[in-house]
Motif scaffolding. Structure first.
Motif, short mmCIF file in Angstrom:
data_model
loop_
_atom_site.label_atom_id
_atom_site.label_comp_id
_atom_site.label_asym_id
_atom_site.label_seq_id
_atom_site.Cartn_x
_atom_site.Cartn_y
_atom_site.Cartn_z
N SER A 93 0.87 -1.33 0.05
CA SER A 93 -0.01 0.00 0.04
C SER A 93 0.80 1.25 0.10
O SER A 93 1.95 1.21 0.27
CB SER A 93 -0.99 -0.09 1.07
N TYR A 94 0.36 2.48 -0.27
CA TYR A 94 1.07 3.49 -0.45
C TYR A 94 2.01 4.03 0.55
O TYR A 94 3.13 4.61 0.46
CB TYR A 94 0.33 4.75 -0.85
N ASP A 101 2.71 -1.64 8.00
CA ASP A 101 2.70 -0.85 8.90
C ASP A 101 1.31 -0.33 8.98
O ASP A 101 0.87 0.82 9.59
CB ASP A 101 3.36 0.59 8.33
N ALA A 102 0.20 -1.29 8.98
CA ALA A 102 -1.33 -1.21 9.07
C ALA A 102 -1.58 -2.31 9.97
O ALA A 102 -0.93 -3.42 10.05
CB ALA A 102 -1.75 -0.85 7.92
N GLY A 103 -2.99 -2.23 10.23
CA GLY A 103 -3.75 -3.25 10.90
C GLY A 103 -4.31 -4.34 9.96
O GLY A 103 -3.68 -4.45 8.52
N ILE A 107 4.25 0.44 -5.79
CA ILE A 107 3.48 0.57 -4.69
C ILE A 107 2.13 0.87 -5.47
O ILE A 107 1.99 1.13 -6.44
CB ILE A 107 3.79 1.98 -4.01
N SER A 108 1.02 0.21 -4.73
CA SER A 108 -0.46 0.48 -5.06
C SER A 108 -0.82 1.15 -4.01
O SER A 108 -0.51 2.01 -3.07
CB SER A 108 -0.94 -0.97 -5.13
N GLY A 109 -2.34 1.19 -3.90
CA GLY A 109 -3.30 1.86 -2.76
C GLY A 109 -4.46 1.35 -2.71
O GLY A 109 -5.00 0.56 -3.60
N ASN A 110 -5.06 1.72 -1.37
CA ASN A 110 -6.22 1.61 -1.27
C ASN A 110 -7.23 2.45 -0.31
O ASN A 110 -6.37 3.57 0.05
CB ASN A 110 -6.44 0.29 -0.25
N LEU A 111 -8.60 2.27 0.11
CA LEU A 111 -9.14 3.42 0.54
C LEU A 111 -8.92 3.49 2.13
O LEU A 111 -8.73 4.29 3.02
CB LEU A 111 -10.47 3.45 0.26
N ASP A 112 -9.27 2.00 2.92
CA ASP A 112 -9.15 2.06 4.32
C ASP A 112 -8.02 1.75 4.84
O ASP A 112 -6.93 1.29 4.04
CB ASP A 112 -10.24 0.81 4.54
N VAL A 156 -12.61 -4.91 -4.29
CA VAL A 156 -13.93 -4.37 -4.29
C VAL A 156 -14.39 -3.27 -3.32
O VAL A 156 -13.35 -3.04 -2.47
CB VAL A 156 -14.98 -5.55 -3.80
N MET A 157 -15.34 -2.52 -3.63
CA MET A 157 -15.65 -1.40 -2.57
C MET A 157 -16.06 -1.89 -1.33
O MET A 157 -16.75 -3.25 -1.27
CB MET A 157 -16.86 -0.63 -3.26
N PRO A 158 -15.88 -1.50 -0.30
CA PRO A 158 -15.28 -0.10 -0.16
C PRO A 158 -13.77 -0.04 0.42
O PRO A 158 -13.35 0.91 0.81
CB PRO A 158 -16.22 0.40 1.32
N TYR A 159 -13.15 -1.09 0.02
CA TYR A 159 -11.89 -1.23 0.37
C TYR A 159 -10.91 -0.50 -0.61
O TYR A 159 -9.81 0.18 -0.29
CB TYR A 159 -11.38 -2.65 0.16
N ILE A 160 -11.26 -0.46 -1.96
CA ILE A 160 -10.58 0.36 -2.78
C ILE A 160 -11.77 1.11 -3.69
O ILE A 160 -12.60 0.77 -3.86
CB ILE A 160 -9.68 -0.60 -3.91
#
Length: 813
Positions: free
Chosen positions: A166-167, A293-295, A255-260, A206-210
Motif C-alpha cells: 500500500s502507498y 505498517d497497518a492493521g 506501490i499500489s493503494g487502497n481506501l481504508d 471491491v468497494m469499499p476497500y478500494i
C-alpha cells in the motif's frame, strides 16, 4: 526372682503382643485397600470379561468354571486381583490383559555439522526420536514413552518475505529491493542451505476497500504518483537460492493503494500457507516474514463488500495472483492458526511501532510466531529477521493432533540446566541452542473403549518443524478367552448362550446364570417357589431377587459385605464382633459364623490359644499359680496377681523367704535347724569357695543374688534360681563373713589422747583471749594519756602544805 529378669520377660511378652497387633493391623489395612480397589470392579456389575477389564486397570475376571458360590451373580467373577486370589481363583484362571508399547521406527537423532549440507538431504536429517510407535491401551492404565528432540546444526531454511505494498510503504520498498543478497550473506552464518521468496499484498479489489472507478483502478494514487493497479495478493518470486534474482524482481515492484487503513494481509498469509507447490516450500524450517505498517481485516469484515462466503482455506493462485478475493471472506485467526500449524510455518510479524500492541496480541494466538519492531523505512529488517529466527528456533513446543474420544495425554519436559516442566509447561523447552538435546515424557491414557473398537492414529510434532511422531493406538477391550468362546454352547441351557471365560453370555431374550429362562418367565409365581426356604414365606430371605427359580443376592452399598447361599440366607457381616471388628479380626465370617484363624477360638475369635503372654519369668505358665485362658492368666492362688501371677503384695522377697532353710542346710544353724530335714529339702544346694564362684546373671535361668545375716550376725551369700523344669538350685559361699571383736588398747589410748588434746586446746583458747583483752586495755590507756592537758609551770604531782579556808560570813571588816 530379680527385678531384672522379670522385666526382660515382660518386655518380650509386650513385644510379641505389639508384633501380633501390628501384623493383624497390616492384614486388615491391606485387605481394606484390596477391597477398596475391588469395589470399583464390583460396582461395574460386569456381565462379561470385556466389561470387567474396562472397569479399571486393577480389575480381573476369574474364568474358573466352579468359581461362583450359590447365590452369587456372574458379575462376582469381576473383582480386584488380590480379592480374586483370596477367594480361591488360581492365577492361571485370572484374565488380566496389560497394555504395552512397541517402537516401530526409532532412528537416532542426526549429529550434523555445518558445511555438510551437500552430503545430506533435508529429508535425511532426523531431529526427533522415535518416529513411529504402537501403543496397546487398556482403560485406566497409562502408557508412557520418551520423545527426544535435538536441533540439527546447519539445518536448511526457507524464508518467504510477504510485504504490504500500500502507498504508506513506499519508502520501505526501496530498502527491501536490496534485501535478497544482504539477507543471504547474513543467513550463511546460520545455514549453508538458504532460500528466499517474495510476495506482496494490498486489499480485496471491491468497494469499499478500494475505489472501483476506472481511473482509480488504473492508478489508485493521487497527484502525479505512478502506482500499479490494486490487487489482493501476488506471488512475485517463488523460493530460490539466488539472492540477485530476488533483488531484480523486487526492484520492478511498484506501490499500489487502497481506501481504508486495515489491509488484506490475512488473505495473503492463507495463500502462502496452502499454496505449497507454487511457493516452493520444502520440508525444512519455514519462515514467513509479514511486513506492514497497518492493521488487518479478518473474518466477518468481508460483509462490507458483500462477501459472505467463509474462506475455504484452499489455494486459488492463477498466474501467481489470488483470484478469489472478491468471492471468499477473510480467514479467521483460528483458521490461519490451523493452516500455519498444518504446514509448519513460523511467522515473523515485522510491523511499525504504532501497531506493536495489536500484533503482539495476535502473536499470543498464533503458536511459534514472533513480533519485531520495523523502522519507518524498513532499514532494520535484516537484523529483525535474524533476531526473530533465533528467538523462534530456541524454543520447542510439542502439539498433538485431535485425540480420540476418551483418550487423554500429558507431557513432562526435561530441558537444559535441570529445568523440568509439567502440565502446559511440560509441552515446551526454551533457550535451546544448536546441538542441544531435550527429552519429553509423554503419558497417554484411555479412559474408555471406542464403540467400534477400531484402531486410532495420532501424531505429535514440534511446532514449526516438519518431523513428527506417529502413534498407533490399539485398544484392549476384550479378553483373550472371549475369542475362544463356544457359541450356542450346551453348557448354556441347551445352546441359549455363548460359553466364554467360564460363564454364559446369554442370547437376546434369555437371562439367568445359565441362560435357563426367557424374559417372559421371570415374574412367574411357580419360579418363586424355588426361591423360598421350607416353612418360610420370604423370597430369597428378603436379601435377593428370584430370577428363573434361582436366588440372585442383592448387593450392599458396602461392596465388602455380600449375601450368599442358595436362598441368600448367609452373609459375611453379621458375625460376633470383638474390639469393633468382625470375628475380632482373627477369623473370617462365613454364613454368620466365625471361622477362626489358627491359635484363635471363641464365637468372635477373641480367645487366643497362644500361651506366650502367660509365660512367667521363671519359664512356668502363670508362674505355676494359675491357668492361661485366652492368652490371659487366671491366678488360682489369691495371694498372687499380675499378668503372669508373679506379683505378691504380702509375700517376702526371694532372699528373705529362703534364707532360714539355706542357713540350716549350709551352716547347721538358724530357726529351722531342728526341722531342716523336713522343711528345707526342696532345693539342690551347691557350696562354692568365694563370691566370685557364684553363678552370674548371664545364665539362661532366672537368677537372684542374695546377702543375708545369720543368727551370729555374720553375712552369708547365696544365689537362688529355678530352671525350666521347676527345679530350684541354690549356690552358697561356704564361709560367712563375720565381724571381728573390738581392740581395747587403741580405743582407750585414743580416748585419753583426745581428752588431753581437748584440754590443751581449751588452754590455748583461754590464753589467746587474755592476750587480746590486755592489748585492748593498754591501747585504751595510751589513748587517754594522749588526750591529757598539762600546765608546763607546775608539777602535776606537787601538793601545798598550806590550806586556806575562807569564812563565808566574813565581810572583810
Amino acid at each position: 526372682m530379680s527385678g531384672c529378669g522379670k522385666h526382660r520377660c515382660e518386655s518380650k511378652s509386650t513385644n510379641f503382643k505389639l508384633l501380633t497387633c501390628a501384623g493383624v493391623l497390616c492384614c486388615l489395612i491391606w485387605n481394606g485397600f484390596a477391597q477398596q480397589g475391588g469395589s470399583d470392579c464390583i460396582k461395574a456389575n460386569a456381565k462379561s470379561c470385556g466389561e470387567c477389564i474396562q472397569a479399571g486397570p486393577n480389575c480381573g475376571w476369574c474364568k474358573k468354571t466352579d468359581f461362583l458360590q450359590e447365590g452369587e451373580p456372574t458379575s462376582a467373577r469381576c473383582d480386584d486381583l488380590a480379592a480374586l486370589k483370596s477367594k480361591g481363583c488360581p492365577l492361571e484362571d485370572i484374565e488380566n490383559p496389560r497394555g504395552s508399547k512397541q517402537l516401530l521406527e526409532n532412528r537416532e537423532v542426526t549429529n550434523r555439522k555445518k558445511g555438510a549440507a551437500e552430503k545430506l538431504k533435508p529429508e535425511a536429517i532426523t531431529q526427533i526420536q522415535p518416529q513411529k510407535l504402537s501403543l496397546h491401551l487398556r482403560v485406566g492404565e497409562p502408557q508412557t514413552f520418551s520423545l527426544t528432540f535435538k536441533r540439527a546444526e546447519d539445518y536448511p531454511i526457507d524464508l518467504y518475505y510477504l510485504m504490504d505494498l500500500s502507498y504508506s510503504m513506499k519508502d520501505d520498498l526501496e530498502n527491501v529491493k536490496s534485501l535478497g543478497t544482504a539477507l543471504m550473506l547474513e543467513m550463511e552464518k546460520i545455514t549453508s542451505d538458504f532460500r528466499i521468496g517474495f510476495g506482496s499484498f494490498v486489499e480485496k479489489t471491491v468497494m469499499p476497500y478500494i475505489s472501483t472507478t476506472p481511473a482509480k483502478l488504473r492508478n489508485p494514487c493521487t497527484g502525479d504518483q505512478n502506482c500499479t493497479s490494486p490487487f489482493s495478493y501476488k506471488n512475485v518470486l517463488s523460493l530460490t537460492s539466488e539472492g540477485n534474482k530476488f533483488n531484480e524482481l523486487v526492484g520492478k515492484q511498484h506501490i499500489s493503494g487502497n481506501l481504508d487503513s486495515p489491509e488484506g494481509g490475512f488473505d495473503a498469509i492463507m495463500q502462502v500457507a496452502v499454496c505449497g507447490e507454487q511457493i516452493g516450500w520444502r520440508n525444512v524450517t519455514r519462515l514467513l516474514v509479514f511486513s506492514t505498517d497497518a492493521g488487518f481485516h479478518f473474518a466477518g469484515d468481508g460483509k462490507l463488500g458483500g462477501i459472505v462466503l467463509p474462506n475455504d482455506g484452499k489455494c486459488h493462485l492463477e498466474n501467481n495472483v489470488y483470484t478469489m478475493s472478491h468471492y471468499y471472506d477473510y480467514p479467521s485467526i483460528a483458521h490461519l492458526v490451523q493452516k500455519l500449524s498444518e504446514n509448519n510455518i513460523q511467522t515473523i510479524f515485522a510491523v511499525t511501532e504504532e501497531f506493536q500492541a495489536v500484533y503482539k496480541e495476535l502473536k499470543n494466538l498464533i503458536p511459534k510466531s514472533a513480533v519485531g519492531t520495523l523502522s519507518s523505512n524498513s532499514s532494520n529488517v535484516i537484523q529483525l529477521i535474524i533476531d526473530a529466527y533465533n528467538s523462534l528456533s530456541s524454543e520447542v513446543i510439542l502439539e498433538n493432533t485431535k485425540l480420540p474420544k476418551g483418550v487423554t495425554i500429558s507431557y513432562k519436559s526435561f530441558c537444559k540446566n535441570g529445568v523440568n516442566g509439567t502440565q502446559e509447561d511440560g509441552r515446551k523447552c526454551s533457550n535451546i541452542s544448536i546441538g542441544d538435546e531435550v527429552t519429553f515424557e509423554i503419558n497417554i491414557t484411555a479412559n474408555e473403549c471406542p464403540k467400534k473398537e477400531q484402531n486410532e492414529t495420532i501424531k505429535i510434532k514440534p511446532l514449526g518443524f516438519t518431523e513428527e511422531v506417529e502413534i498407533n493406538l490399539q485398544f484392549i477391550c476384550e479378553c483373550q478367552c472371549q475369542s475362544e468362546g463356544e457359541p450356542n454352547s450346551p453348557a448354556c441351557h441347551a445352546g441359549n448362550g455363548t460359553f466364554e471365560c467360564g460363564a454364559c453370555r446369554c442370547n437376546e431374550g434369555r437371562i439367568g446364570r445359565l441362560c435357563e429362562c426367557s424374559t417372559d418367565e421371570v415374574n412367574s409365581e411357580d419360579m418363586d417357589a424355588y426361591c423360598r426356604r421350607e416353612n418360610s414365606t420370604e423370597i430369597c430371605s428378603n436379601n435377593g431377587e428370584c430370577i428363573c427359580g434361582q436366588c440372585v443376592c442383592k448387593k450392599r452399598e458396602n461392596t465388602n459385605e455380600v449375601y450368599s447361599g442358595k436362598y441368600c440366607e448367609c452373609d459375611n457381616f453379621n458375625c460376633d464382633r470383638s474390639n469393633g471388628l468382625i470375628c475380632g479380626g482373627n477369623g473370617i465370617c462365613k454364613c454368620r459364623v466365625c471361622e477362626c484363624f489358627p491359635n484363635f477360638t471363641g464365637s468372635a475369635c477373641d480367645c487366643s490359644l497362644d500361651t506366650t503372654p502367660c509365660m512367667a519369668s521363671n519359664g512356668q505358665i502363670c508362674n505355676g499359680r494359675g491357668t492361661c485362658e485366652c492368652g490371659t492368666c487366671n491366678c488360682t492362688d489369691p495371694k498372687f496377681q499380675g499378668p503372669t501371677c508373679e506379683t505378691c503384695q504380702t509375700c517376702l522377697g526371694v532372699c528373705t523367704e529362703h534364707k532360714d532353710c539355706i542357713q540350716c542346710r549350709a551352716f547347721d544353724k538358724g530357726e529351722k535347724k531342728e526341722t531342716c530335714s523336713q522343711e528345707c529339702m526342696y532345693f539342690n544346694m551347691t557350696r562354692v569357695e568365694s563370691r566370685d564362684k557364684l553363678p552370674q546373671p548371664n545364665q539362661p535361668d532366672p537368677l537372684s543374688h542374695c546377702k543375708e545375716k545369720d543368727v551370729d550376725d555374720c553375712w552369708f551369700y547365696f544365689t537362688y534360681s529355678v530352671n525350666s523344669n521347676g527345679e530350684v538350685n541354690v549356690h552358697v559361699v561356704e564361709t560367712p563373713e563375720c565381724p571381728s571383736g573390738p581392740d581395747i588398747i587403741p580405743i582407750v589410748a585414743g580416748v585419753v589422747a583426745g581428752i588431753v588434746l581437748i584440754g590443751l586446746a581449751l588452754l590455748l583458747i583461754w590464753k589467746l583471749l587474755m592476750i587480746i583483752h590486755d592489748r585492748r586495755e593498754f591501747a585504751k590507756f595510751e589513748k587517754e594519756k594522749m588526750n591529757a592537758k598539762w600546765d608546763t609551770g607546775e608539777n602535776p604531782i606537787y601538793k601545798s602544805a598550806v590550806t586556806t579556808v575562807v569564812n563565808p560570813k566574813y565581810e572583810g571588816k
